[in-house]
Motif scaffolding. Sequence first.
Motif, PDB file in Angstrom:
ATOM      1  N   THR A 102     -23.870 114.225 -52.776  1.00  0.00           N
ATOM      2  CA  THR A 102     -23.737 114.528 -51.351  1.00  0.00           C
ATOM      3  C   THR A 102     -22.505 115.351 -51.019  1.00  0.00           C
ATOM      4  O   THR A 102     -22.541 116.166 -50.089  1.00  0.00           O
ATOM      5  N   GLN A 103     -21.404 115.160 -51.749  1.00  0.00           N
ATOM      6  CA  GLN A 103     -20.178 115.881 -51.427  1.00  0.00           C
ATOM      7  C   GLN A 103     -19.996 117.152 -52.248  1.00  0.00           C
ATOM      8  O   GLN A 103     -19.377 118.109 -51.774  1.00  0.00           O
ATOM      9  N   PHE A 104     -20.516 117.155 -53.463  1.00  0.00           N
ATOM     10  CA  PHE A 104     -20.243 118.280 -54.353  1.00  0.00           C
ATOM     11  C   PHE A 104     -21.502 119.021 -54.815  1.00  0.00           C
ATOM     12  O   PHE A 104     -21.410 119.947 -55.616  1.00  0.00           O
ATOM     13  N   ASN A 105     -22.665 118.588 -54.325  1.00  0.00           N
ATOM     14  CA  ASN A 105     -23.928 119.253 -54.657  1.00  0.00           C
ATOM     15  C   ASN A 105     -24.132 119.350 -56.168  1.00  0.00           C
ATOM     16  O   ASN A 105     -24.579 120.371 -56.694  1.00  0.00           O
ATOM     17  N   SER A 121     -14.740 121.035 -54.832  1.00  0.00           N
ATOM     18  CA  SER A 121     -15.457 121.930 -53.937  1.00  0.00           C
ATOM     19  C   SER A 121     -14.436 122.825 -53.242  1.00  0.00           C
ATOM     20  O   SER A 121     -13.233 122.723 -53.498  1.00  0.00           O
ATOM     21  N   GLU A 122     -14.906 123.703 -52.356  1.00  0.00           N
ATOM     22  CA  GLU A 122     -13.976 124.567 -51.634  1.00  0.00           C
ATOM     23  C   GLU A 122     -13.088 123.770 -50.693  1.00  0.00           C
ATOM     24  O   GLU A 122     -11.978 124.187 -50.384  1.00  0.00           O
ATOM     25  N   ALA A 123     -13.573 122.626 -50.214  1.00  0.00           N
ATOM     26  CA  ALA A 123     -12.829 121.848 -49.229  1.00  0.00           C
ATOM     27  C   ALA A 123     -11.832 120.883 -49.861  1.00  0.00           C
ATOM     28  O   ALA A 123     -10.706 120.744 -49.387  1.00  0.00           O
ATOM     29  N   PHE A 124     -12.232 120.202 -50.926  1.00  0.00           N
ATOM     30  CA  PHE A 124     -11.333 119.210 -51.520  1.00  0.00           C
ATOM     31  C   PHE A 124     -11.772 118.884 -52.937  1.00  0.00           C
ATOM     32  O   PHE A 124     -12.843 119.304 -53.399  1.00  0.00           O
ATOM     33  N   VAL A 138     -10.382 106.200 -56.351  1.00  0.00           N
ATOM     34  CA  VAL A 138     -10.595 107.643 -56.365  1.00  0.00           C
ATOM     35  C   VAL A 138      -9.560 108.286 -55.451  1.00  0.00           C
ATOM     36  O   VAL A 138      -9.392 107.865 -54.298  1.00  0.00           O
ATOM     37  N   ALA A 139      -8.852 109.306 -55.965  1.00  0.00           N
ATOM     38  CA  ALA A 139      -7.896 110.060 -55.163  1.00  0.00           C
ATOM     39  C   ALA A 139      -8.553 111.349 -54.691  1.00  0.00           C
ATOM     40  O   ALA A 139      -9.283 111.996 -55.446  1.00  0.00           O
ATOM     41  N   LEU A 140      -8.299 111.726 -53.444  1.00  0.00           N
ATOM     42  CA  LEU A 140      -8.864 112.932 -52.848  1.00  0.00           C
ATOM     43  C   LEU A 140      -7.739 113.905 -52.501  1.00  0.00           C
ATOM     44  O   LEU A 140      -6.713 113.506 -51.954  1.00  0.00           O
ATOM     45  N   VAL A 141      -7.945 115.177 -52.816  1.00  0.00           N
ATOM     46  CA  VAL A 141      -6.959 116.217 -52.556  1.00  0.00           C
ATOM     47  C   VAL A 141      -7.593 117.273 -51.660  1.00  0.00           C
ATOM     48  O   VAL A 141      -8.668 117.785 -51.963  1.00  0.00           O
ATOM     49  N   SER A 142      -6.936 117.575 -50.535  1.00  0.00           N
ATOM     50  CA  SER A 142      -7.428 118.613 -49.642  1.00  0.00           C
ATOM     51  C   SER A 142      -7.139 119.983 -50.235  1.00  0.00           C
ATOM     52  O   SER A 142      -6.050 120.222 -50.765  1.00  0.00           O
ATOM     53  N   ARG A 143      -8.101 120.889 -50.198  1.00  0.00           N
ATOM     54  CA  ARG A 143      -7.961 122.229 -50.749  1.00  0.00           C
ATOM     55  C   ARG A 143      -8.496 123.258 -49.737  1.00  0.00           C
ATOM     56  O   ARG A 143      -9.341 122.962 -48.936  1.00  0.00           O
ATOM     57  N   PRO A 144      -8.050 124.536 -49.814  1.00  0.00           N
ATOM     58  CA  PRO A 144      -6.951 124.998 -50.653  1.00  0.00           C
ATOM     59  C   PRO A 144      -5.610 124.731 -49.973  1.00  0.00           C
ATOM     60  O   PRO A 144      -5.466 124.936 -48.785  1.00  0.00           O
ATOM     61  N   LYS A 145      -4.640 124.296 -50.723  1.00  0.00           N
ATOM     62  CA  LYS A 145      -3.304 124.015 -50.228  1.00  0.00           C
ATOM     63  C   LYS A 145      -2.289 124.505 -51.247  1.00  0.00           C
ATOM     64  O   LYS A 145      -2.514 124.433 -52.459  1.00  0.00           O
ATOM     65  N   ARG A 146      -1.155 124.993 -50.747  1.00  0.00           N
ATOM     66  CA  ARG A 146      -0.095 125.369 -51.684  1.00  0.00           C
ATOM     67  C   ARG A 146       0.422 124.142 -52.417  1.00  0.00           C
ATOM     68  O   ARG A 146       0.700 124.180 -53.604  1.00  0.00           O
TER      69      ARG A 146
END
Length: 222
Positions: A102-105, A121-124, A138-146
Amino acid sequence: MGIFRKLGLLALLPIFFFAFRTAYNQYMLSTLTYTIDPLAADDLVFDSELYTTLFNHTKWAKVDTFAVGVGIPFASLPKALRGEELFGHEVMKQLWDQRLVTQFNRQPTNELPKMGDGSISEAFAAQVVSVGDKDMSVALVSRPKRNQLPMGFEHIMVQFDRENQVAVAMIRYIWHTKTETPASWRKSLARWSQINGRRQWLLHMATTLAEQKKNQPVKLEL
């Protein structure tokens, strides 16, 4: 004029039907799961070594939290899953596959995730940072971020309530933001979507386990 009025009513029927189905599905999602919103300040997840290690940089953060759970009667479980650890492994496998789909297809792996497994994915990005016998983080990282520091954390836990003969699975969700987000319909919609998404994961998992026992699953038509 009477004919046009009738045609107008007929044109509105699909809209009424869609609204009814949406309301019915939301009712089923809400009644077949339980929600804790927000988590208590003394919730065990905040004191865990893993959480404090990953998020010791978030003293500045606004923290948004909730938990969603589902209970499955022991009688609905296959005999092979009536041990707490075996049930836990199956829950984590099912929920990780739901995230991939559902989140990453991506295609489901049908395997218990290992520490370090992840997807982007493009978002995280999401990465498994801990797998135990009865829980997974599970750790989630927002992307794209410096500065791609972990911003989200999900803790999946299972527990057997032997007194009531129920197997419980729960997802704790914690998200960190830099600033207080003003209340708006967009924020409310995004939060509602996150909660409902995890309700659907849990109910899909519960239905899958019931099917393994060749029971008739609850038909929610989600």
